[in-house]
Structures are given as C-alpha cells and as structure tokens.
Design an enzyme around this catalytic site. Structure first.
Site, PDB file in Angstrom:
ATOM      1  N   LYS A 194       0.853  -1.198   0.000  1.00  0.00           N
ATOM      2  CA  LYS A 194       0.000   0.000   0.000  1.00  0.00           C
ATOM      3  C   LYS A 194       0.884   1.242   0.000  1.00  0.00           C
ATOM      4  CE  LYS A 194      -1.759   2.954   2.691  1.00  0.00           C
ATOM      5  NZ  LYS A 194      -1.835   4.159   1.832  1.00  0.00           N
ATOM      6  N   GLU A 269       9.929   1.477  10.295  1.00  0.00           N
ATOM      7  CA  GLU A 269      10.934   2.521  10.022  1.00  0.00           C
ATOM      8  C   GLU A 269      10.230   3.847  10.217  1.00  0.00           C
ATOM      9  OE1 GLU A 269      13.993   2.005   9.576  1.00  0.00           O
ATOM     10  OE2 GLU A 269      13.858  -0.158   9.274  1.00  0.00           O
ATOM     11  N   CYS A 303      13.737  10.883   5.963  1.00  0.00           N
ATOM     12  CA  CYS A 303      13.649  10.444   7.367  1.00  0.00           C
ATOM     13  C   CYS A 303      14.962  10.669   8.100  1.00  0.00           C
ATOM     14  CB  CYS A 303      13.210   8.998   7.445  1.00  0.00           C
ATOM     15  SG  CYS A 303      14.158   7.939   6.380  1.00  0.00           S
ATOM     16  N   GLU A 401       9.855  16.340  14.796  1.00  0.00           N
ATOM     17  CA  GLU A 401      10.260  16.199  13.393  1.00  0.00           C
ATOM     18  C   GLU A 401       9.422  17.140  12.532  1.00  0.00           C
ATOM     19  OE1 GLU A 401       9.044  12.604  11.297  1.00  0.00           O
ATOM     20  OE2 GLU A 401      11.078  12.460  10.501  1.00  0.00           O
TER      21      GLU A 401
HETATM   22  P1  NAP Z   1       2.326   8.514   7.746  1.00  0.00           P
HETATM   23  O1  NAP Z   1       1.197   9.423   7.873  1.00  0.00           O
HETATM   24  O2  NAP Z   1       2.719   7.686   8.895  1.00  0.00           O
HETATM   25  O3  NAP Z   1       1.987   7.594   6.467  1.00  0.00           O
HETATM   26  C1  NAP Z   1       2.820   6.564   6.021  1.00  0.00           C
HETATM   27  C2  NAP Z   1       1.987   5.484   5.376  1.00  0.00           C
HETATM   28  O4  NAP Z   1       1.102   4.934   6.345  1.00  0.00           O
HETATM   29  C3  NAP Z   1       1.100   5.985   4.254  1.00  0.00           C
HETATM   30  O5  NAP Z   1       0.992   4.979   3.266  1.00  0.00           O
HETATM   31  C4  NAP Z   1      -0.227   6.191   4.954  1.00  0.00           C
HETATM   32  O6  NAP Z   1      -1.328   6.163   4.086  1.00  0.00           O
HETATM   33  C5  NAP Z   1      -0.234   5.015   5.892  1.00  0.00           C
HETATM   34  N1  NAP Z   1      -1.129   5.163   7.041  1.00  0.00           N
HETATM   35  C6  NAP Z   1      -1.630   6.303   7.590  1.00  0.00           C
HETATM   36  N2  NAP Z   1      -2.441   6.000   8.636  1.00  0.00           N
HETATM   37  C7  NAP Z   1      -2.437   4.663   8.761  1.00  0.00           C
HETATM   38  C8  NAP Z   1      -3.072   3.736   9.650  1.00  0.00           C
HETATM   39  N3  NAP Z   1      -3.862   4.144  10.637  1.00  0.00           N
HETATM   40  N4  NAP Z   1      -2.847   2.416   9.488  1.00  0.00           N
HETATM   41  C9  NAP Z   1      -2.040   1.977   8.509  1.00  0.00           C
HETATM   42  N5  NAP Z   1      -1.409   2.790   7.621  1.00  0.00           N
HETATM   43  C10 NAP Z   1      -1.609   4.118   7.746  1.00  0.00           C
HETATM   44  O7  NAP Z   1       3.653   9.228   7.325  1.00  0.00           O
HETATM   45  P2  NAP Z   1       3.785  10.485   6.411  1.00  0.00           P
HETATM   46  O8  NAP Z   1       3.569  11.665   7.271  1.00  0.00           O
HETATM   47  O9  NAP Z   1       3.006  10.322   5.190  1.00  0.00           O
HETATM   48  O10 NAP Z   1       5.345  10.320   6.034  1.00  0.00           O
HETATM   49  C11 NAP Z   1       6.342  10.978   6.678  1.00  0.00           C
HETATM   50  C12 NAP Z   1       6.861  10.179   7.877  1.00  0.00           C
HETATM   51  O11 NAP Z   1       7.494   8.994   7.457  1.00  0.00           O
HETATM   52  C13 NAP Z   1       7.921  10.937   8.642  1.00  0.00           C
HETATM   53  O12 NAP Z   1       7.680  10.843  10.018  1.00  0.00           O
HETATM   54  C14 NAP Z   1       9.214  10.235   8.288  1.00  0.00           C
HETATM   55  O13 NAP Z   1      10.230  10.327   9.207  1.00  0.00           O
HETATM   56  C15 NAP Z   1       8.761   8.845   8.078  1.00  0.00           C
HETATM   57  N6  NAP Z   1       9.697   8.142   7.203  1.00  0.00           N
HETATM   58  C16 NAP Z   1      10.558   7.250   7.755  1.00  0.00           C
HETATM   59  C17 NAP Z   1      11.471   6.576   6.969  1.00  0.00           C
HETATM   60  C18 NAP Z   1      12.428   5.575   7.560  1.00  0.00           C
HETATM   61  O14 NAP Z   1      12.934   4.738   6.834  1.00  0.00           O
HETATM   62  N7  NAP Z   1      12.705   5.591   8.841  1.00  0.00           N
HETATM   63  C19 NAP Z   1      11.500   6.808   5.602  1.00  0.00           C
HETATM   64  C20 NAP Z   1      10.622   7.749   5.063  1.00  0.00           C
HETATM   65  C21 NAP Z   1       9.701   8.398   5.880  1.00  0.00           C
HETATM   66  P3  NAP Z   1      -1.960   7.502   3.441  1.00  0.00           P
HETATM   67  O15 NAP Z   1      -0.900   8.533   3.462  1.00  0.00           O
HETATM   68  O16 NAP Z   1      -2.333   7.071   2.088  1.00  0.00           O
HETATM   69  O17 NAP Z   1      -3.132   7.863   4.279  1.00  0.00           O
END
Ligand code: NAP
Ligand code: MG
Length: 497
Positions: A194, A269, A303, A401
């Site tokens: 997904k 992650e 990240c 962050e």
């Molecule tokens: P996010 O809101 O956590 O979303 C990440 C993924 O999870 C998306 O596909 C999102 O879907 C999905 N998601 C959202 N709510 C969910 C739920 N309740 N259950 C299951 N899946 C769910 O993260 P973001 O804000 O888009 O991305 C930025 C974050 O990712 C930052 O905190 C960053 O540090 C982290 N990140 C970490 C790494 C690493 O390797 N450590 C790499 C890249 C990014 P939808 O967006 O389609 O709703």
C-alpha cells in the site's frame, strides 16, 4: 524562465486513466468504483486519479496473497529461479527508467535527473542485491548437551514468514517500495503493497514490471487507498503474517496496536530528529556543504535528514553563516524545471503543517537566520529553506520532526556534554559526526544512540548497510541481510538418530 519538462505521450496517457489495483494478477478498479484525486506537488493541481480500495478489495488481495503463498507457487520455486525473476525486475526498471523518473517527478516532486540517475537505479540495485540473497538463505547445525549418550542431528532453517503487508510513505515512493518488496520476495513471501495515497503512480508501474518479470499472480498485490482505511485493515488483518511499515512514529504506534489481534510480526521505520555534530577540528568547508545537503535534499522530506545542528562555539558563526548562504542561493521551484534545485513539499496539508511548526518555533523564541516563508510559485507547495538559531531543547522546533527544509542550529562548548545533547531526543534514527580526529569520531559515534551513524558525511545509503532506528525511530532494519531475515521465521529441527 520556462524550462518546463515536456511530458512524454506514454506518461500523459498513463496519467489520464484511473490508477488501478492489482489483485491476483489482474488490474482492476475498486469495487464500488471509488477514486481519489492525485495531485502534482509542483503545480498543485490534479494530475491523475487513483482507485480507492474498498474493504472488499482488501479482503480479495489478502486472500489472493494467502492462496499464492499456501500453493507454493513462489516459495516452492527454486531459489535460483526466484533470483532470476528479481534480477529481471532490476533490468526492466532500468529499461523503463525514463518513464519512471517522469512519474516520480510529476507525482512525488523529484527532479527528473535525480530520479533517473538516483532513485530508479537505486531501486534496481535493491532488486539485484536481494536477487543475490535468494540462493544464500541458510540455517546452521547445533550440538545437543542436555541428553548425553544419545545421538541427534540438529539444524535450523529459515522459512518465509508468509503473507506480508508493506506500507510506505510518499517521500521516496519507488525506493521505499523496493526496499520492502525485494527482501519480502527474496525470502519467499507473498505480499500486498500500500503506497501513500499522495503517490501511487510509480508503484503502479513497478507492479506492471513485477508481473512482466514473471512474479506469479497473487504473489504481489497492490492496494491503493488511504492509511486509515486500507492500511489499518491490513495491519489488523488476521490472515496477514507480517507488516512492514515506513512512516511516522504516530502511525507506527497505531500499526503496533492493530497488529495485536494475531500478533503478526512487525517492523517499523519511523521518524527522526537526527543530530549533526560539527567539531572545530573538522574540515569546515566540507561540513558546511554536508550539513546543508543533509537538511535541504528533497526539501527536507527525508527520514534521516540532519535537522538538529550542534557546532563547536569557535566555528559556530562560520558554519551557520555558510549554511545560510547556501540556503539563500537555493533555487526553489517546480521540480519539472531543471533550473531549480529545491522542489516542493508533497501536499498543501504538509505545507500547512511545516509552516505551522516554523511559526511555533518563532513564537517560542527561535530566531530565523534565513527563510521561514512560504513561496507562491505556480500553485505548488513551496517553503523557503530555513535556518533557526537561538533555540533550546525545550522548544518544539528542536524536539519534533518537521519533515521539511528546516534546520535548528545550536553552539556547544567543551563544558557541554555533546553526546547527551545529541541523545536528548525521543528519536534515534541517524546522526553524523564531523571531525578530523579519528578517535573522537569513533568514540562519539559509539556513544550516540542511533541506528545510522555517519562520520564526515551524512545520508549515504547502500543496500548492504542496515537502515533503521533506535528508540521511537522504529523496530528492525531495512537493507542488508538483516532486512531479509525479518521476512523469515526460524525453525529448529531436533532429530534423534
Ligand atoms: P504517515 O502518515 O505515517 O503515512 C505513512 C503510510 O502509512 C502511508 O501509506 C499512509 O497512508 C499510511 N497510514 C496512515 N495511517 C495509517 C493507519 N492508521 N494504518 C495503517 N497505515 C496508515 O507518514 P507520512 O507523514 O506520510 O510520512 C512521513 C513520515 O514517514 C515521517 O515521520 C518520516 O520520518 C517517516 N519516514 C521514515 C522513513 C524511515 O525509513 N525511517 C522513511 C521515510 C519516511 P496515506 O498517506 O495514504 O493515508
Ligand atoms: Mg502526488
């Protein structure tokens, strides 16, 4: 200035249709026909539409993955045959790299050249790396000590964990997907990916490539849709054996809760607030450039971005002025124009969140050295590269962050415990240490509680190097043999002879 990219006819056509789901080897619309708009972050307008999977689609995808796993169509294949297919995926990614780079540029705000020369070859390399591991997944032999006088043959073996759900964010749609799909398939899992709702385009193309390379029907499934709907359903599903999630710490905790039902295996992650520590004996020019790249690459939506800067007091002014000068010279704008070198934030929602955090930093007493504002450029989602000074560890801009191009800079002296400052965070993803004193470099690296430490560089990734965090930056590792193991179960066999 209009150096705007000419979109190829193939990509035009691709964006003109509804991005489909892939379930059991078939491309289809969502049941009930729901779609969502896909926005281009450089232009702020709708560039495509994507199917929005229903609960019934999720059920079908999980059932297809389960069937394909239980049938042995993939796990039963010889490791060498699986390796050939993964290698073919890499070849096809390279063959279609121009098209994929265009998709990543339009949908995820990447620059064409960095997608073409960076992201796509890196994703290809990921499939080649794990193609190599397919034939090297091994167990060990053991000796029994508790039952003297009897002979045993005792060994361990690694087996695929089963059905794996893979959830990725929008900041590196292709690479993040590759980092999960390749080890999952190498281990013999069947999977359901997904992607983030913001960025479905390159993953649909990747799905086509997986099928073209020979991944059997049902072994790879693609569900488009939002996290609270599709993602949550996958995390909670009793027939999913493993969930691998990349995203925010907040959602990571929701995944852990949802996974409780069947105690599926979880790897996470998550976010970071990674420190950069520059000592006064560093190569200061290199450190300035390195620190600027560590926070401004991909507009800070990385990240492992180096977002907390600690500089030894005697060189503090020089370093902060140097980074601010780089920030002022950055050409922010649409990633479709190669004249620019910093692109957009992913969405209006994210732009609003980043702006709010900058305002909060000012309200708490932080001083903006440069940047801080939004940029109204052709409808896209732009913010200036920003450097804060006069901040401290009680401020949200230092603790939280931002996931944008926002750096907080703090001086330290001999009397400060720099390791304690670097470690004063709920996160522990990455850090970099800049000094020419090799002893100081390694001692500091050893003392910082983070999963990825760089010395005199920042952000260098490699498939061979395990990637992941301590503390609230996650569970488990991506890349390397370590990631592969997370898609396996370990079985011990004790045979009395
Ligand atoms: P996010 O809101 O956590 O979303 C990440 C993924 O999870 C998306 O596909 C999102 O879907 C999905 N998601 C959202 N709510 C969910 C739920 N309740 N259950 C299951 N899946 C769910 O993260 P973001 O804000 O888009 O991305 C930025 C974050 O990712 C930052 O905190 C960053 O540090 C982290 N990140 C970490 C790494 C690493 O390797 N450590 C790499 C890249 C990014 P939808 O967006 O389609 O709703
Ligand atoms: Mg998009």
């Amino acid at each position: 200035m209009s150096n705007t990219f000419q979109i190829s006819p193939g990509v035009q056509q691709r964006m003109g249709r509804v991005q489909p789901l892939l379930i059991d080897g078939e491309w289809r619309e969502a049941q009930g026909g729901a779609t969502t708009d896909v926005y281009g972050p450089s232009c702020g307008s709708v560039i495509s539409k994507a199917a929005s999977a229903s609960d019934a689609d999720t059920e079908l995808a999980v059932a297809a993955a389960r069937r394909s796993f239980d049938s042995g169509v993939w796990t039963g294949m010889t490791p060498a045959a699986r390796a050939k297919i993964l290698w073919k995926v890499a070849d096809l990614l390279e063959a279609y790299s121009a098209e994929i780079a265009e998709l990543e540029m339009l949908d995820a705000g990447k620059f064409y050249s960095s997608a073409k020369e960076g992201e796509v070859p890196f994703a290809a390399e990921c499939f080649r790396y794990y193609a190599g591991w397919c034939t090297k997944i091994e167990g060990t032999t053991k000796q029994i000590s508790t039952v003297p006088g009897q002979d045993f043959h005792v060994y361990t073996q690694r087996e695929a964990v089963g059905v794996a759900a893979l959830i990725v964010p929008w900041n590196g749609p292709l690479v993040q997907a590759a980092w999960k799909i390749a080890p999952a398939l190498a281990a013999g899992c069947s999977c359901i990916l997904k992607p983030a709702a913001e960025t479905p385009l390159s993953t649909v193309r990747l799905g086509e490539i997986l099928i073209e390379a020979g991944v059997p029907a049902g072994v790879f499934n693609l569900l488009l849709g939002d996290g609270p709907g599709v993602g949550q359903a996958l995390a909670a599903h009793p027939d999913v054996d493993k969930i691998s999630f990349t995203g925010s710490t907040q959602v990571g905790k929701r995944i852990v809760n949802a996974a409780q039902g069947n105690l599926k295996k979880v790897s996470l992650e998550l976010g970071g607030k990674s420190p950069i520590v520059i000592f006064d004996d560093a190569n200061i020019e290199e450190a300035i450039v390195g620190a600027a790249q560590a926070i401004f690459s991909n507009a800070g939506q990385v990240c492992v971005a180096g977002s907390r800067l600690y500089v030894q007091a005697s060189v503090y002014e020089q370093v902060v002025t140097g980074i601010a000068d780089i920030a002022k010279q950055m050409r922010v704008g649409a990633s479709t124009d190669p004249e620019h070198n910093m692109g957009p934030l992913i969405s209006e929602k994210h732009l609003n969140a980043v702006s709010k955090m900058i305002d909060q930093g000012v309200a708490e007493g932080g001083v903006i050295v440069t940047g801080g504002g939004r940029l109204e450029l052709g409808g896209g989602y732009f913010v200036e590269p920003t450097v804060f000074s006069d901040v401290n560890h009680s401020m949200s801009i230092v603790k939280d962050e931002v996931f944008g191009p926002v750096l907080v800079a703090m001086p330290f002296t001999e009397s400060d415990d720099i390791v304690a400052l670097a470690n004063d965070s709920e996160y522990g993803l990455a850090a970099s240490v800049w000094t020419q004193d090799i002893g100081k470099a390694h001692k500091t690296a050893a003392a910082i509680r983070a999963g990825l430490l760089w010395i005199n560089c920042h952000g260098i990734p490699d498939m061979a190097v395990p990637f992941g965090g301590y503390k609230q930056s996650g569970w488990g590792r991506e890349n390397g043999y370590e990631a592969l193991l997370q898609y396996t179960e370990l079985k011990s066999v004790v045979a009395k002879l």
